[in-house]
Design an enzyme around this catalytic site. Sequence first.
Site, PDB file in Angstrom:
ATOM      1  N   HIS A 148      -7.237  -5.509  -0.413  1.00 26.61           N
ATOM      2  CA  HIS A 148      -6.135  -6.253   0.207  1.00 26.61           C
ATOM      3  C   HIS A 148      -5.760  -5.662   1.566  1.00 26.61           C
ATOM      4  CE1 HIS A 148      -5.636  -8.398  -3.585  1.00 26.61           C
ATOM      5  NE2 HIS A 148      -4.864  -9.238  -2.927  1.00 26.61           N
ATOM      6  N   LYS A 191      -1.786  -9.039 -13.766  1.00 25.73           N
ATOM      7  CA  LYS A 191      -0.814  -8.874 -14.837  1.00 25.73           C
ATOM      8  C   LYS A 191       0.513  -8.377 -14.285  1.00 25.73           C
ATOM      9  CE  LYS A 191      -1.804  -4.131 -16.392  1.00 25.73           C
ATOM     10  NZ  LYS A 191      -0.701  -3.246 -16.715  1.00 25.73           N
TER      11      LYS A 191
HETATM   12  S1  SF4 Z   1      -3.069  -1.965 -22.149  1.00 20.25           S
HETATM   13 FE1  SF4 Z   1      -2.217   0.047 -21.638  1.00 20.25          FE
HETATM   14  S2  SF4 Z   1      -3.896   1.157 -20.750  1.00 20.25           S
HETATM   15 FE2  SF4 Z   1      -4.460  -1.006 -20.704  1.00 20.25          FE
HETATM   16  S3  SF4 Z   1      -3.798  -1.774 -18.690  1.00 20.25           S
HETATM   17 FE3  SF4 Z   1      -2.123  -2.097 -20.116  1.00 20.25          FE
HETATM   18  S4  SF4 Z   1      -0.813  -0.270 -19.914  1.00 20.25           S
HETATM   19 FE4  SF4 Z   1      -2.802   0.228 -19.028  1.00 20.25          FE
END
Ligand code: SF4
Lengths: 306, 192
Positions: free
Chosen positions: B36, B102
Amino acid sequence: MQKDFLELIRRASCDLPADVIRVIKQGRNAEAKGSPSRSALDDVLENCDLASRTSRPICQDTGTNIWYVHHPRSVSQAALTRDIIAATRKATKLAYLRPNAVDSITGKNSGDNTGPGAPVIHFHEWSKKSLVADLMLKGGGSENVSAQYSLPNGAIGAGRDLEGIRRSVVDAVFNAQGKGCGPGIIGVGVGGDRATSMIEAKEQLFRLVNDKNPDPVLAKLEKTLLAQCNELGIGPMGFGGSTTVLGVKIGARHRLPASFFVSIAYLCWAARRASVSIAGGRATYSQISQQAMKYKLPAVAARKGR
Amino acid sequence: MIRIDLPVLEKDIRKLKVGDEVSLHGTIVTARDAAHKLMVEEWPKFVEPLIKNGAIYHCGPVMKKTGKSWKAVAAGPTTSIREEPYEAAVMDHYKVRLIIGKGGMGPKTLKACKDVGAVYLHAIGGAAPLLADTVVRTKAVHLLDKLGVPEAFWEFEVDGFKGIVTMDSKGKSLHANLLRQSKKKRDAIIGI
Ligand code: SF4
């Protein structure tokens, strides 16, 4: 012991413990049919199954590797450290671990998960003849939303008492929203100094999610907080819903009269932990850590554990 | 489940709304922090055909090379908010239709979704092998030597990559909504 430690890392990275799977399933069933939250947890469960079947990491962030080694007097800690480091390097080569240790000043990745402070190893000498190693892989996203409160805290009206602890935990889970890959497991450390308070919080995360705190005061607070954190409605991944946290585990240590810390260690749903017991050259693997043994285990888990 | 084939038309993206479950088919391109930064500093031309009317995926995958071809071993989303300072400009410059990651993004990106005609798609955090297995082919990799495996631009051909729309082109954000609602709950539970 290198070989046994390597297998321990593989199990921790690829097999989510059965007690965690069970509460995720319960959470999944509690979410509304056709909701994004339910479908997210369906994907999580499918992912865990796939990871276990194909020996691949459950999540690509294989986290901070936290070891607790309980050993007899005859065993050298220096030798154990060497074995753990060698196993860690091998596990990285075999892609059970992602190269995850970065020099904080130069930004260079060591490439093999070792370096100053990595992996994290705690030793405990005991009078038993066997050696037990507990391992947790704690992800970065969930570590970033962990928190520490110094009470009193005016903003949330938290004093130096149970009510103050309650307010701190609810506030921390609220602040985390969905960013720590919820639903999370919440480890709480009360007292200590700033460092040992957080260590206590993390040690709490080794407990089985559905165990019971033998201290009735803390057991009651854990139950209250589990319900109240879920009332926040943040839900899996922050999609909304009733499964915001899977468990709340609280431990306390003595503090100075001047200090009162409440540390909250947030663990993502990918709550990866495993344990190995080595006696007479034979290794027995378990999903129940030595840390968990100090608590009242659910009947089924206790039978399977040994 | 709504099927989206990539590249995609602006008018089809504008039909998506918060809460929609989407499955993607076609090419998505990974870009995280270093990528980015590089885009907004240099506006490289090679990126344009990759993401115009296409998708950027916030992901630092675990890749395995066998012979000449690369395979995605684990490829879950990484936290998106780190790209908040850059994303709106990137979306506008290259006409990106989907941002995948996410944790959601902030007001600047939400406004860009509205102005450009794009959505934010939330993938399942941590579901690394599951998402990696929707990658049917690694078409190419760009700037691998310069940026390294996790930060390079990986062109993934996906078939059935799943996500949930949490920010849409009408200015709605599930993240902003939930923050408001849960804040009210928090105040009530804490008693302030
Ligand atoms: S599940 Fe846990 S280890 Fe995996 S990306 Fe999410 S916070 Fe990080």
